[in-house]
Design an enzyme around this catalytic site. Structure first.
Site, PDB file in Angstrom:
ATOM      1  N   SER A  14      23.583  41.509  36.544  1.00 49.41           N
ATOM      2  CA  SER A  14      22.896  40.221  36.395  1.00 49.41           C
ATOM      3  C   SER A  14      21.545  40.204  37.099  1.00 49.41           C
ATOM      4  CB  SER A  14      23.757  39.099  36.990  1.00 49.41           C
ATOM      5  OG  SER A  14      25.052  39.130  36.452  1.00 49.41           O
ATOM      6  N   GLU A  34      21.473  52.705  35.701  1.00 54.79           N
ATOM      7  CA  GLU A  34      22.793  52.070  35.640  1.00 54.79           C
ATOM      8  C   GLU A  34      23.822  53.174  35.437  1.00 54.79           C
ATOM      9  OE1 GLU A  34      24.492  49.025  35.997  1.00 54.79           O
ATOM     10  OE2 GLU A  34      26.132  50.430  35.596  1.00 54.79           O
ATOM     11  N   CYS A  47      32.724  37.359  34.629  1.00 49.09           N
ATOM     12  CA  CYS A  47      32.625  36.020  34.030  1.00 49.09           C
ATOM     13  C   CYS A  47      32.945  35.990  32.533  1.00 49.09           C
ATOM     14  CB  CYS A  47      31.220  35.444  34.189  1.00 49.09           C
ATOM     15  SG  CYS A  47      30.247  36.076  35.545  1.00 49.09           S
ATOM     16  N   LYS A  50      36.513  37.239  31.369  1.00 51.08           N
ATOM     17  CA  LYS A  50      37.447  36.282  31.975  1.00 51.08           C
ATOM     18  C   LYS A  50      37.452  34.961  31.224  1.00 51.08           C
ATOM     19  CE  LYS A  50      35.992  33.492  34.985  1.00 51.08           C
ATOM     20  NZ  LYS A  50      35.249  33.098  36.195  1.00 51.08           N
ATOM     21  N   GLY A 175      44.401  34.409  46.989  1.00 47.31           N
ATOM     22  CA  GLY A 175      44.321  32.952  46.801  1.00 47.31           C
ATOM     23  C   GLY A 175      42.913  32.484  46.483  1.00 47.31           C
ATOM     24  N   ILE A 178      39.280  34.212  41.886  1.00 48.46           N
ATOM     25  CA  ILE A 178      39.616  35.214  40.861  1.00 48.46           C
ATOM     26  C   ILE A 178      41.141  35.293  40.704  1.00 48.46           C
ATOM     27  CG2 ILE A 178      39.498  37.676  40.280  1.00 48.46           C
ATOM     28  CD1 ILE A 178      36.684  37.719  41.542  1.00 48.46           C
ATOM     29  N   ARG A 198      48.525  34.590  51.345  1.00 48.75           N
ATOM     30  CA  ARG A 198      48.962  34.685  52.747  1.00 48.75           C
ATOM     31  C   ARG A 198      48.707  33.402  53.532  1.00 48.75           C
ATOM     32  NH1 ARG A 198      44.045  38.328  55.369  1.00 48.75           N
ATOM     33  NH2 ARG A 198      42.472  36.906  54.623  1.00 48.75           N
ATOM     34  N   THR A 310      26.776  34.886  39.426  1.00 46.54           N
ATOM     35  CA  THR A 310      25.748  35.400  38.527  1.00 46.54           C
ATOM     36  C   THR A 310      24.436  34.605  38.556  1.00 46.54           C
ATOM     37  OG1 THR A 310      27.050  36.710  37.051  1.00 46.54           O
ATOM     38  CG2 THR A 310      25.251  35.522  36.030  1.00 46.54           C
ATOM     39  N   HIS A 434      31.780   5.517  27.631  1.00 48.77           N
ATOM     40  CA  HIS A 434      33.166   5.123  27.404  1.00 48.77           C
ATOM     41  C   HIS A 434      33.600   5.446  25.974  1.00 48.77           C
ATOM     42  CE1 HIS A 434      36.779   2.836  28.152  1.00 48.77           C
ATOM     43  NE2 HIS A 434      36.614   2.241  26.994  1.00 48.77           N
TER      44      HIS A 434
HETATM   45  P1  FAD Z   1      26.668  43.438  39.190  1.00 48.21           P
HETATM   46  O1  FAD Z   1      26.694  42.512  38.045  1.00 48.21           O
HETATM   47  O2  FAD Z   1      27.962  43.868  39.772  1.00 48.21           O
HETATM   48  O3  FAD Z   1      25.838  44.717  38.724  1.00 48.21           O
HETATM   49  C1  FAD Z   1      25.711  45.844  39.522  1.00 48.21           C
HETATM   50  C2  FAD Z   1      25.552  47.046  38.618  1.00 48.21           C
HETATM   51  O4  FAD Z   1      25.125  48.157  39.398  1.00 48.21           O
HETATM   52  C3  FAD Z   1      26.839  47.474  37.939  1.00 48.21           C
HETATM   53  O5  FAD Z   1      26.646  47.550  36.544  1.00 48.21           O
HETATM   54  C4  FAD Z   1      27.139  48.853  38.529  1.00 48.21           C
HETATM   55  O6  FAD Z   1      27.735  49.736  37.589  1.00 48.21           O
HETATM   56  C5  FAD Z   1      25.766  49.326  38.912  1.00 48.21           C
HETATM   57  N1  FAD Z   1      25.718  50.300  40.006  1.00 48.21           N
HETATM   58  C6  FAD Z   1      26.386  50.253  41.188  1.00 48.21           C
HETATM   59  N2  FAD Z   1      26.024  51.273  41.978  1.00 48.21           N
HETATM   60  C7  FAD Z   1      25.111  51.994  41.266  1.00 48.21           C
HETATM   61  C8  FAD Z   1      24.351  53.164  41.555  1.00 48.21           C
HETATM   62  N3  FAD Z   1      24.447  53.785  42.744  1.00 48.21           N
HETATM   63  N4  FAD Z   1      23.519  53.657  40.593  1.00 48.21           N
HETATM   64  C9  FAD Z   1      23.403  53.020  39.383  1.00 48.21           C
HETATM   65  N5  FAD Z   1      24.089  51.914  39.083  1.00 48.21           N
HETATM   66  C10 FAD Z   1      24.924  51.395  40.007  1.00 48.21           C
HETATM   67  N6  FAD Z   1      30.168  34.625  38.686  1.00 48.21           N
HETATM   68  C11 FAD Z   1      29.860  33.422  38.123  1.00 48.21           C
HETATM   69  O7  FAD Z   1      28.758  32.921  38.320  1.00 48.21           O
HETATM   70  N7  FAD Z   1      30.774  32.773  37.338  1.00 48.21           N
HETATM   71  C12 FAD Z   1      31.988  33.284  37.064  1.00 48.21           C
HETATM   72  O8  FAD Z   1      32.781  32.670  36.346  1.00 48.21           O
HETATM   73  C13 FAD Z   1      32.326  34.547  37.621  1.00 48.21           C
HETATM   74  N8  FAD Z   1      33.522  35.124  37.352  1.00 48.21           N
HETATM   75  C14 FAD Z   1      33.806  36.352  37.858  1.00 48.21           C
HETATM   76  C15 FAD Z   1      35.039  36.915  37.567  1.00 48.21           C
HETATM   77  C16 FAD Z   1      35.385  38.152  38.063  1.00 48.21           C
HETATM   78  C17 FAD Z   1      36.711  38.760  37.708  1.00 48.21           C
HETATM   79  C18 FAD Z   1      34.456  38.849  38.903  1.00 48.21           C
HETATM   80  C19 FAD Z   1      34.805  40.195  39.467  1.00 48.21           C
HETATM   81  C20 FAD Z   1      33.225  38.287  39.215  1.00 48.21           C
HETATM   82  C21 FAD Z   1      32.884  37.030  38.690  1.00 48.21           C
HETATM   83  N9  FAD Z   1      31.672  36.426  38.988  1.00 48.21           N
HETATM   84  C22 FAD Z   1      31.365  35.190  38.445  1.00 48.21           C
HETATM   85  C23 FAD Z   1      30.701  37.041  39.919  1.00 48.21           C
HETATM   86  C24 FAD Z   1      29.590  37.751  39.164  1.00 48.21           C
HETATM   87  O9  FAD Z   1      30.138  38.670  38.244  1.00 48.21           O
HETATM   88  C25 FAD Z   1      28.675  38.467  40.152  1.00 48.21           C
HETATM   89  O10 FAD Z   1      28.233  37.560  41.123  1.00 48.21           O
HETATM   90  C26 FAD Z   1      27.462  39.088  39.469  1.00 48.21           C
HETATM   91  O11 FAD Z   1      27.844  39.996  38.467  1.00 48.21           O
HETATM   92  C27 FAD Z   1      26.579  39.782  40.503  1.00 48.21           C
HETATM   93  O12 FAD Z   1      25.496  40.414  39.873  1.00 48.21           O
HETATM   94  P2  FAD Z   1      24.794  41.667  40.550  1.00 48.21           P
HETATM   95  O13 FAD Z   1      23.566  41.930  39.756  1.00 48.21           O
HETATM   96  O14 FAD Z   1      24.669  41.454  41.995  1.00 48.21           O
HETATM   97  O15 FAD Z   1      25.824  42.882  40.403  1.00 48.21           O
END
Ligand code: FAD
Length: 451
Positions: A14, A34, A47, A50, A175, A178, A198, A310, A434
């Site tokens: 994201s 990536e 997100c 899910k 709890g 997720i 817990r 996100t 309403h």
């Molecule tokens: P990410 O989206 O995790 O992206 C990081 C990327 O970096 C990944 O694709 C990974 O493969 C890549 N990467 C890692 N290390 C390396 C490397 N060394 N070299 C190259 N690539 C690498 N948020 C919401 O707002 N609403 C929701 O409903 C929601 N539901 C969720 C449900 C679940 C089950 C989970 C696990 C999370 C949920 N989230 C939700 C949280 C949301 O997904 C994260 O906050 C968001 O994806 C964070 O974005 P990011 O860019 O920090 O990392």
């Protein structure tokens, strides 16, 4: 010094995709690495899949409800294979959208793991080194497991979308949001679902009245929620998993899912070696502008463990581009973030819980719980909650908490008012829509609690 790029982004989730794209649109020469699938956690294993599973599970009682409204319609069975096939196709489509966003904006992509070699150099898994004026860490986080014997037998949220078949029984450990969302999803899909937590109540950190209502509705819907309970050990039992819990009870489940926390993906990234500060939980420590201890290296999103959502990762990515590429130093705003928890029933929340607000200043609490018209007509007993926490002194609404079908949609809009600093009287002078559930948010006359 001449660099290969103005910006090298590590991580195509994201935060990384948004920052990379917007920087490129500003004329920067951008590369992004990536190691897995474009779109990251949210699109591929968070997100999006899910929410699609929430939608699937919410049809569980649709036929009965339709019957109650006079439709001649029969409940059928849920077909996991059909759903999973469509889910995979949708995720492939979305991954392509993310790839194309980068490609169409001139971001060069590398489909491999990357790490930091020095303040201006990134090393790819194949050994290639690229230099950049700025490096952005947007590597996100990963699920962690409890450190108990047999933990390898448990799955995590990463695996839940890839099951060959739906289990008949599942234990979900945790709890947080997720764990609680997946308890609702699997229960809705017909899996006999047990949830261990817990602590004394699930959804710690959210408003108590809200979490108590959600927990009791989850139990009402058939989830065997066991609080003050944790896993001691797991053991293979044929193709099932035998679980010993802290109450001394042994139970066998088809699957056990740990949703017990997430850790930032900082291992093996070469960060401490170059002087980037890492915090106690493994997170990258950044200042208000997402800058690390190394001035050319910034970090956004879950890897910084600020607010792991996100839209927040996206905002942080945009603020980084404003600061570094537009000459307009911008701090991402982490105040009053509206958010939804897709439990069943759903929560929409913004601002302070009643407990947090009371610890801060004298408050008034307006709260009403009732059976909504649509579900009540269909003979369902579930309740919704509309709640405002108001400052006695400023009259500002400090917190708004909704438990209802569509609460996530409602809180996005209520969030604007709260973010603008609306007072209880501003809510009151807004005419009700309403008949809706959300009209109660502007018609609550007397506080149920003060002080
Ligand atoms: P990410 O989206 O995790 O992206 C990081 C990327 O970096 C990944 O694709 C990974 O493969 C890549 N990467 C890692 N290390 C390396 C490397 N060394 N070299 C190259 N690539 C690498 N948020 C919401 O707002 N609403 C929701 O409903 C929601 N539901 C969720 C449900 C679940 C089950 C989970 C696990 C999370 C949920 N989230 C939700 C949280 C949301 O997904 C994260 O906050 C968001 O994806 C964070 O974005 P990011 O860019 O920090 O990392």
């Amino acid at each position: 010094m001449e660099f290969d790029y103005d910006l090298f982004v590590i991580g195509g989730g994201s935060g990384g995709v948004r920052a990379g794209r917007v920087a490129a649109q500003e004329g920067a020469k951008v590369a992004l690495a990536e190691e897995d699938r474009y779109g990251g956690t949210c699109v591929i294993r968070g997100c999006v899949p899910k929410k699609l599973m929430v939608f699937a599970s919410e049809f569980a009682h649709a036929a009965e409800d339709a019957q109650a409204y006079g439709w001649d319609i029969q409940p059928g069975a849920f077909d996991w294979d059909v759903f999973r096939g469509k889910l995979y196709a949708e995720l492939d489509r979305l991954e392509n959208v993310y790839r194309n966003i980068l490609g169409n904006n001139g971001v060069e992509t590398f489909d491999q793991r990357a790490k930091v070699a020095d303040a201006h150099t990134v090393e790819l898994a194949d050994g290639t080194r690229k230099t950049a004026k700025h490096i952005l860490l947007a590597v996100g986080g990963r699920p962690t497991k409890l450190d108990v014997p047999g933990a390898e037998l448990a799955i995590t949220s990463n695996d839940i979308f890839h099951l060959d078949k739906l289990p008949e029984t599942i234990l979900i450990v945790g709890g947080g949001y997720i764990a609680s969302e997946f308890a609702g999803i699997l229960n809705g899909l017909g899996v006999k679902t047990t949830q261990f937590y817990r602590g004394a109540q699930i959804l710690r950190g959210f408003d108590d009245e809200t979490r108590n209502l959600v927990a009791s509705e989850m139990i009402e819907k058939g989830i065997d929620l066991q609080v003050n309970t944790n896993v001691v050990s797991l053991e293979q039992d044929g193709d099932k998993v035998k679980v010993l819990d802290t109450n001394g009870t042994t139970t066998t489940f088809d699957k056990v899912m740990f949703a017990t926390g997430r850790a930032p993906n900082t291992d093996g990234l070469g960060l401490t070696e170059v002087g980037v500060e890492i915090g106690r939980k493994g997170e990258v420590v950044v200042d208000d502008y997402s800058q690390t201890a190394v001035p050319s290296i910034y970090a956004v999103g879950d890897v910084t463990d600020r607010v792991n959502l996100t839209p927040v990762a996206i905002r942080e990515g945009m603020a980084f581009v404003e600061t570094v590429f537009k000459g307009n130093p911008t701090k991402p705003d982490h105040e009053l973030i509206p958010t939804a928890i897709f439990t069943q029933p759903e929560i929409g929340t913004v601002g302070l819980s009643e407990e947090e607000a009371r610890a801060q200043e004298p408050i008034e609490v307006y709260s009403t719980s009732f059976k909504p018209m649509q579900q009540s007509f269909a003979g369902r007993s579930e309740k919704v909650l509309m709640k405002l926490v108001v400052s006695q002194k400023t009259r500002k609404v400090l917190g708004c908490h909704i438990v209802a079908p569509g609460a996530g949609e409602m809180i996005q809009l209520a969030g604007i008012a709260v973010k603008m600093g609306a007072t209880k009287e501003d809510f009151d002078r807004t005419v009700a829509v309403h008949p809706t559930m959300s009209e109660e948010i502007v018609t609550m006359k007397s506080p149920v609690r003060t002080g």
